[in-house]
Scaffold this active site. Structure first.
Site, short mmCIF file in Angstrom:
data_model
loop_
_atom_site.label_atom_id
_atom_site.label_comp_id
_atom_site.label_asym_id
_atom_site.label_seq_id
_atom_site.Cartn_x
_atom_site.Cartn_y
_atom_site.Cartn_z
N HIS A 155 60.69 16.61 51.44
CA HIS A 155 60.29 16.16 50.10
C HIS A 155 59.41 17.22 49.43
CE1 HIS A 155 58.85 13.10 47.08
NE2 HIS A 155 57.79 13.91 47.10
N GLU A 156 58.42 17.72 50.17
CA GLU A 156 57.52 18.72 49.60
C GLU A 156 58.21 20.08 49.46
OE1 GLU A 156 54.89 17.73 48.29
OE2 GLU A 156 54.86 15.75 49.20
N HIS A 159 59.85 20.42 46.16
CA HIS A 159 58.90 20.81 45.12
C HIS A 159 58.64 22.32 45.18
CE1 HIS A 159 57.80 16.84 43.81
NE2 HIS A 159 57.29 16.47 44.96
N ASP A 166 58.66 14.67 41.22
CA ASP A 166 58.73 13.32 41.80
C ASP A 166 59.49 12.37 40.89
OD1 ASP A 166 57.35 13.75 44.23
OD2 ASP A 166 55.44 13.69 43.18
#
Length: 903
Positions: A155-156, A159, A166
């Site tokens: 998930h990170e 980014h 998000d």
């Protein structure tokens, strides 16, 4: 037909990478060069290393399937701090360092939780700065609240690497859909759940209950939380809730929720995360690994940070006599050795002209005597040619002769000249493993100089004529260990042109986070001035208290005894000469104590190099530890090779170039190009009259409050809360100067106002609400040129169908804005109108968007789409489940009210 440059601008923005020197590469579907660095303050714990490895191994398999067999993690370096014990398996790092790592393992400044997050403040598709995990997150069982650590890492990583955002929104957790239902902000909408208030405590007992609707807005009450069902079938999306077992993919065009008021839709013009990911440079020409079902296991290298080794490589060729360059170089180098370099560092010096000479092998900086041994050998004469390669090779030799490895060592290379043989030593530079910081002095410095810093992950600087440019450059070259308390900070750096026999006064605030090892330095060009320096308690220091250098390089310094007094320091300087002369004032300091995190400012530009007419973005980050500092004034000063300066304020208002409001990242477009060549960047951050305050970090990973299973709510422990007086603490008045390095502009046409090629900025914070039978709009004014100046007019359009504005803005109904005169960029705009002749009923929803216009007929991109719904509260509090139709249950008793949602 309205002519628009918005497509050109949009494409150019997609090409703006946020400037961070990462070593990560994607080769044959595997990511190499990932650096995970542990902060020196983290206690030694072998379990931490083991858990990092397990997280990455798990993440690699998850990433492989999430990218449809396109990518996995292959080689990872874990950087061990110097504070840990040495082990035989620990290797010496090359250019890997804490401050340029991809992942940081460090405690938060305040113990408000262990939310993983990515510092990300670029545009859509831009790489982030770093991922932050706390030791507690890595060492404890977070499975119920965050999901498996490997999934959190992916998930990170999305980014950090691909610049997606998000798909939830803690500030707007619910919204009114175009079907007139209340929906949780999520992607995809196939994720099911219930809406509950958890942990409502009274009289020592706590309960969970269904959410009530707010009678004024029609949305759920502020405490309402979306609780996902434990059992799901939806595969999307990793950027919403990667913790759910069924979620293994990113939202695609088919499953993306364009309505959700989240940052992904706002920043990426409603594009799906998978669309942005596939547009990245990683995947544009990469084929899936269809022949295998799982990726190879990642390999890990353990690197241990070493003692800091720095070698100055200084030009003393004939051209250094021009414009006092030799004097200025010596002034700045002396300041660096006395005030900036950290105690305990090993420092050497080489000088070069046509040939190079080792002036000092490595010397450990312990006290005044040790740095004087080096400053005594600063060059006093300039002659000969310029052999940059000779200087670098002598620098490597000075390091190796002192039994130190060039790998991970630093070289500060300063030159004003050209060397057409420089490329011949590029390969040797690469093999050395050294980090080379380059300082180009004057407009004739070799154009390939920055290649050295780019290939070795060093800083790059350009200095014009005054000494401050050099001082600012040297002051930026601090330790990369992550130990902020050791780093020198600039409180003041100013050049003053004082007429003959005249006084000039100034002030510098010293805040309570600093004060140790504080120096006040004055330089001059003709004759030593008279100096009076007064601390906040009235104690005065005069010229006789200042120590004059022994090399006759026209500078004096005062080291403040003990810890400098907190408060405003005042200084007065008198030019004793009959002619005007340039005086400079520099004040540096360090953290008050090892346990006090100082306020720091860092700056950079969005690109190292740019081709006209690509706009640049200036970024300045102001923080105390990991906490953003808000409410201050941040000014950028940009200077080109001709000495032309542009000064402008940076903003943290969530508009224009600024991604998120109140995140401590101050941003602004730069378009004032004055010729080709090098430009230098410096920022000045200052807080006056107690305006500064700390804030919690935003953009955190989603903390899962609980799950719904078999008709029951299984809550997780409540998230730790921070007291408001801590989360929004006031801090002292302060001042910080920081160099943002240099950048290069090319193909700028001669003469003319080049900024006019850019359109007005896109409005990204349009807000709408009903007030009676009228709709009130508010937004931040863009400029005539991006975020500068004043637009000529606005075009506002409205529709009952969101797709009308998303896909065909020019054909939606036009609102009369003849009385709306745009304000200066950055101002708050307000506008009210009555939607005619539409019949306004309970539940009627309108969608509104806006363009800014610069005559003749140059328009901005279409703004975010704001939503206003007419809501008439019900007589009885009702408890609709997710997807309940509002108009079916609403009864008119209170009159019209407001619903706001930003797309």
């Amino acid at each position: 037909m309205v002519f628009s440059l918005k497509v050109i601008l949009f494409l150019s923005l997609l090409l703006l990478p946020v400037l961070k020197s990462s070593q990560v590469t994607l080769n044959n579907n595997g990511y190499d060069g990932i650096v995970i660095a542990i902060n020196p303050s983290v206690p030694e714990d072998e379990k931490l290393i083991q858990n990092i490895k397990e997280m990455v191994i798990e993440a690699s398999a998850y990433l492989f399937h999430a990218t449809k067999r396109r990518a996995y993690f292959r080689n990872i370096s874990i950087l061990i701090p110097m504070t840990w014990k040495s082990k035989s398996e620990y290797l010496i790092p090359k250019q890997e360092s804490y401050d340029q790592a991809d992942v940081l393992v460090a405690d938060p400044n305040l113990k408000y939780g262990d939310d993983p997050y990515t510092l990300q403040y670029g545009q859509c598709g831009d790489k982030g700065q770093y991922i932050h995990f706390t030791p507690n997150f890595l060492l404890t069982n977070n499975l119920p609240t965050y999901g498996p650590r490997g999934r959190v890492f992916v998930h990170e990583w999305a980014h950090l690497r691909w610049g997606v955002f998000d798909e939830y929104n803690v500030d707007h957790p619910f919204y009114i859909s175009r079907r007139n239902t209340i929906e949780a902000t999520r992607c995809s909408t196939h994720i099911t759940g219930v809406n509950m208030v958890l942990h409502e405590c009274k009289g020592g007992s706590c309960i969970e209950r269904p959410c009530r609707r707010n009678p004024k807005t029609g949305l759920y009450e502020a405490k309402c939380t979306f609780i996902p069902n434990r059992s799901q079938t939806a595969k999307e999306s990793i950027m919403f809730m990667q913790n759910l077992d069924s979620v293994t993919e990113f939202c695609t065009e088919k499953t993306h929720n364009k309505e959700a008021p989240n940052l992904q839709n706002k920043m990426c013009n409603h594009r799906s995360t998978w669309d942005v990911i596939m547009s990245s440079e990683d995947f544009q020409h990469l084929s899936p690994m269809t022949e295998i079902n799982s990726p190879p296991r990642p390999t890990f290298s353990l690197l241990k940070s070493k003692q800091r080794v720095v070698c100055l490589v200084l030009d003393k060729s004939g051209s250094m006599y021009r414009e006092d360059r030799l004097f200025r170089m010596n002034q700045a180098a002396e300041l660096y050795l006395i005030q900036i370099i950290e105690k305990g560092s090993l420092v050497g010096m080489v000088t070069f002209d046509s040939f190079a000479k080792i002036q000092n092998n490595l010397t450990k900086i312990i006290d005044e005597n040790t740095y004087q041994k080096i400053t005594a050998n600063l060059p006093q004469e300039a002659n000969g040619g310029t052999s940059i390669c000779g200087g670098l090779k002598a620098g490597f030799q000075a390091i190796s002769q002192s039994n130190q490895s060039t790998s991970g060592s630093e070289i500060i290379l300063l030159t004003d000249g050209e060397d057409n043989q420089m490329s011949l030593c590029f390969e040797e530079v690469k093999q050395s493993g050294a980090i080379i910081h380059t300082i180009a002095l004057g407009p004739s410095a070799d154009k390939e100089l920055e290649t050295l810093s780019n290939m070795t992950r060093g800083h790059r600087f350009y200095a014009h004529k005054d000494i401050n440019g050099l001082i600012d450059a040297f002051s930026r070259i601090s330790s990369r260990s992550g130990n902020i308390s050791q780093q020198a900070l600039q409180l003041e750096s100013k050049t003053l042109n004082i007429p003959g026999k005249k006084w000039i006064n100034g002030t510098v605030p010293v805040d309570s986070t600093v004060g140790n090892d504080t120096f006040f330095v004055v330089t001059w060009t003709i004759q030593k001035p008279e100096i009076i320096l007064q601390d906040p308690k009235g104690k005065k220091y005069t010229t006789s208290d200042f120590q004059e250098d022994k090399l006759n390089i026209r500078s004096v310094r005062l080291r403040i005894p003990g810890i400098a007094e907190t408060g405003t320091w005042t200084y007065s300087l008198r030019n004793n000469h009959t002619k005007s002369q340039l005086l400079t004032v520099t004040m540096t300091t360090r953290a008050r104590s090892p346990t006090t995190l100082p306020v720091i400012a860092t700056a950079h530009i969005s690109q190292n190099t740019a081709h006209y007419p690509s706009p640049m973005i200036v970024y300045a980050r102001v923080s105390q530890g990991f906490l953003p500092v808000l409410g201050i004034n941040v000014t950028a000063i940009i200077e080109n090779e001709d000495g032309h300066q542009v000064t402008f304020e940076l903003w943290d208002n969530g508009a224009g170039a600024d991604t998120v409001k109140n995140d401590g990242i101050y941003s602004r477009y730069f378009t004032d190009y004055h010729g080709n060549g090098r430009y230098s960047l410096k920022v000045h951050a200052q807080a006056r009259k107690n305006t500064a305050r700390l804030s919690q970090q935003q953009n955190k990973a989603l903390y899962i409050p609980g799950y719904a299973e078999n008709g029951k709510i299984i809550p997780n422990p409540p998230k730790p809360e921070v007291k408001e007086d801590v989360a929004e603490a006031q801090i002292d008045d302060f001042s910080r100067l920081a160099s943002g390095g240099s950048f290069t502009i090319s193909v700028v046409p001669p003469n003319g106002n080049h900024s006019q090629v850019f359109p007005p900025g896109k409005i990204v914070d349009l807000d709408a609400k009903f007030q009676g039978d009228r709709i009130q709009l508010s937004w931040t004014a863009p400029g005539k040129v991006l975020d500068k100046g004043r637009a000529d007019s606005y075009m506002i359009r409205i529709s009952k169908h969101v797709l009308d504005l998303q896909e065909n803005f020019d054909k939606a109904a036009l609102i009369n804005t003849s009385g709306l005169i745009p304000k200066e960029a950055g101002s708050v705009e307000n506008f009210e109108f009555k939607p005619e002749p539409s019949k306004i009923e309970n539940g009627t929803t309108f969608y509104i968007a806006i363009q800014a216009i610069r005559e003749p007929n140059v328009t901005s991109e279409v703004s975010n789409i704001a939503q206003a719904t007419n809501f008439i509260p019900p007589q009885e509090p009702s408890i609709p489940d997710l997807g309940t139709n509002i108009s079916a249950i609403s009864l008119a008793i209170f009159g019209l009210a407001v619903i706001v949602s930003i797309f």
